[in-house]
Write a protein that holds these residues in place. Structure first.
Motif, short mmCIF file in Angstrom:
data_model
loop_
_atom_site.label_atom_id
_atom_site.label_comp_id
_atom_site.label_asym_id
_atom_site.label_seq_id
_atom_site.Cartn_x
_atom_site.Cartn_y
_atom_site.Cartn_z
N ASN A 1 -27.59 -51.82 -0.01
CA ASN A 1 -26.19 -51.47 -0.26
C ASN A 1 -25.98 -51.49 -1.77
O ASN A 1 -25.91 -52.56 -2.39
N PRO A 2 -25.86 -50.33 -2.40
CA PRO A 2 -25.73 -50.27 -3.86
C PRO A 2 -24.48 -50.97 -4.38
O PRO A 2 -24.47 -51.50 -5.49
N PHE A 3 -23.41 -50.96 -3.58
CA PHE A 3 -22.17 -51.63 -3.99
C PHE A 3 -22.37 -53.15 -4.00
O PHE A 3 -21.81 -53.85 -4.83
N GLU B 1 -15.59 -47.38 -14.19
CA GLU B 1 -15.77 -48.77 -13.78
C GLU B 1 -17.21 -49.03 -13.36
O GLU B 1 -17.78 -50.10 -13.64
N LEU B 2 -17.79 -48.06 -12.70
CA LEU B 2 -19.19 -48.16 -12.27
C LEU B 2 -20.11 -48.27 -13.48
O LEU B 2 -21.00 -49.12 -13.52
N LYS B 3 -19.88 -47.41 -14.46
CA LYS B 3 -20.69 -47.41 -15.68
C LYS B 3 -20.57 -48.74 -16.42
O LYS B 3 -21.56 -49.31 -16.90
N LYS B 4 -19.34 -49.24 -16.52
CA LYS B 4 -19.09 -50.51 -17.22
C LYS B 4 -19.79 -51.65 -16.51
O LYS B 4 -20.41 -52.52 -17.15
N ARG B 5 -19.72 -51.67 -15.18
CA ARG B 5 -20.33 -52.74 -14.41
C ARG B 5 -21.86 -52.70 -14.55
O ARG B 5 -22.51 -53.74 -14.66
N PHE B 6 -22.41 -51.50 -14.54
CA PHE B 6 -23.86 -51.37 -14.70
C PHE B 6 -24.32 -51.94 -16.04
O PHE B 6 -25.32 -52.66 -16.10
N ALA C 1 -35.30 -57.55 -10.87
CA ALA C 1 -33.84 -57.54 -10.73
C ALA C 1 -33.24 -56.34 -11.45
O ALA C 1 -32.33 -55.67 -10.94
N PHE C 2 -33.75 -56.08 -12.66
CA PHE C 2 -33.26 -54.94 -13.44
C PHE C 2 -33.52 -53.63 -12.71
O PHE C 2 -32.66 -52.74 -12.69
N GLU C 3 -34.69 -53.50 -12.09
CA GLU C 3 -35.02 -52.28 -11.34
C GLU C 3 -34.09 -52.10 -10.15
O GLU C 3 -33.71 -50.97 -9.83
N ALA C 4 -33.70 -53.21 -9.50
CA ALA C 4 -32.76 -53.12 -8.37
C ALA C 4 -31.40 -52.63 -8.84
O ALA C 4 -30.76 -51.79 -8.18
N VAL C 5 -30.96 -53.14 -9.99
CA VAL C 5 -29.66 -52.73 -10.55
C VAL C 5 -29.71 -51.26 -10.97
O VAL C 5 -28.78 -50.49 -10.68
N ASP C 6 -30.78 -50.88 -11.63
CA ASP C 6 -30.94 -49.51 -12.10
C ASP C 6 -30.98 -48.52 -10.93
O ASP C 6 -30.37 -47.46 -10.97
N LYS C 7 -31.70 -48.89 -9.87
CA LYS C 7 -31.81 -48.04 -8.69
C LYS C 7 -30.45 -47.85 -8.03
O LYS C 7 -30.08 -46.72 -7.64
N ALA C 8 -29.69 -48.93 -7.90
CA ALA C 8 -28.36 -48.85 -7.27
C ALA C 8 -27.43 -47.97 -8.10
O ALA C 8 -26.67 -47.16 -7.55
N LEU D 1 -24.66 -42.60 -8.86
CA LEU D 1 -24.35 -41.47 -9.74
C LEU D 1 -24.49 -40.14 -9.00
O LEU D 1 -23.91 -39.13 -9.39
N ASP D 2 -25.28 -40.17 -7.93
CA ASP D 2 -25.46 -38.99 -7.09
C ASP D 2 -24.31 -38.94 -6.08
O ASP D 2 -24.20 -39.81 -5.21
N ALA D 3 -23.47 -37.93 -6.19
CA ALA D 3 -22.27 -37.84 -5.35
C ALA D 3 -22.60 -37.87 -3.85
O ALA D 3 -21.91 -38.53 -3.07
N GLU D 4 -23.66 -37.17 -3.47
CA GLU D 4 -24.01 -37.10 -2.05
C GLU D 4 -24.48 -38.45 -1.53
O GLU D 4 -24.07 -38.89 -0.45
#
Length: 253
Positions: A57-59, A72-77, A99-106, A111-114
């Motif tokens: 769950n990326p959220f 907000e998404l960009k700021k949180r990332f 951990a960084f890879e998990a955050v980056d993947k989410a 970022l992908d709308a679909e």
């Protein structure tokens, strides 16, 4: 009796909406609380037992509301990626990298709308499932003439039920994705093996044809020699020799 039941429907709907709003309010409070976790705490959270499923769950990974804006998404990332970046956690660089890879993947997924829409749909499906189960429970209680209050009426229990169901749905989708990938990989392997077999068969046929052409003159010469020898033997067999006549002995009287 029909009128009272019709009047209960809006009340039930309002109660569900209020429960869900309470749920989201608590989720945001938890996100606000967790957002100030230290680097180590965030790394531990992202790598806790079962993280391979929690992090679907990326959220949940980014600790951000599904309704959050792109800004907000960009700021949180940025905030979270700085906290768990390996350069900031050199005493635990390997785990920090994971951990960084998990955050980056989410983040990239959202970022992908679909893909973001799919994730939101899963969350909504989890909520709808829990609400449906609550409705079924209350119908059964009403049928039995019992009190219609159930444990999911408690906002905390409702939140946990939605969270668990959402995680289950993400896990099921991931399992299906892996099964689909395995099936596609098997099919690609089968096709490749068929291609190799076809190529090998064609190679063998070409080599056979090449050998056939190269040995043709030798086979023709051998056949001609064989024919010539057969003809010579036949001629010798058919050749006749003149034999002297037999002499009869005269008998004297």
């Amino acid at each position: 009796m029909a009128a009272p039941r019709a009047a209960e429907a809006p009340s039930s709907s309002v109660a569900k909406d209020e429960a869900f709003q309470t749920f989201y309010t608590e989720v945001k409070q938890i996100e606000k609380r967790d957002s100030v976790l230290t680097s180590k705490q965030q790394i531990d959270r992202l790598l806790r037992p079962g993280a391979s499923y929690f992090n679907l769950n990326p959220f949940e990974v980014l600790q951000i509301d599904p309704e959050a804006t792109d800004e907000e998404l960009k700021k949180r990332f940025r905030q979270l990626s700085i906290l768990v970046h390996p350069d900031k956690n050199q005493d635990d660089a390997d785990r920090a990298q994971q951990a960084f890879e998990a955050v980056d993947k989410a983040y990239k997924l959202l970022l992908d709308a679909e893909q973001k829409k799919r994730a939101v749909d899963v969350i909504h499906a989890g909520k709808e499932y829990v609400e449906h189960m609550m409705s079924q429970k209350k119908k059964q209680l009403k049928k039995e003439g019992k009190n219609l209050v159930i444990e999911e009426d408690d906002p905390e229990v409702f939140r946990q039920a939605v969270y668990k169901q959402t995680m289950k749905l993400f896990a099921e989708l991931e399992i299906k994705r892996k099964e689909r990938e395995a099936k596609e990989m098997h099919e690609r392997k089968r096709q490749r093996e068929e291609e190799i077999e076809t190529q090998e068969r064609a190679k063998r046929e070409r080599e056979w044809q090449k050998n056939f052409e190269e040995t043709r003159d030798g086979r023709v010469d051998s056949w001609r020699t064989f024919q010539a020898k057969g003809k010579t033997k036949k001629e010798k067999k058919n050749r006749t020799f003149l034999k002297p006549p037999k002499v009869k002995m005269e008998q004297r009287e």
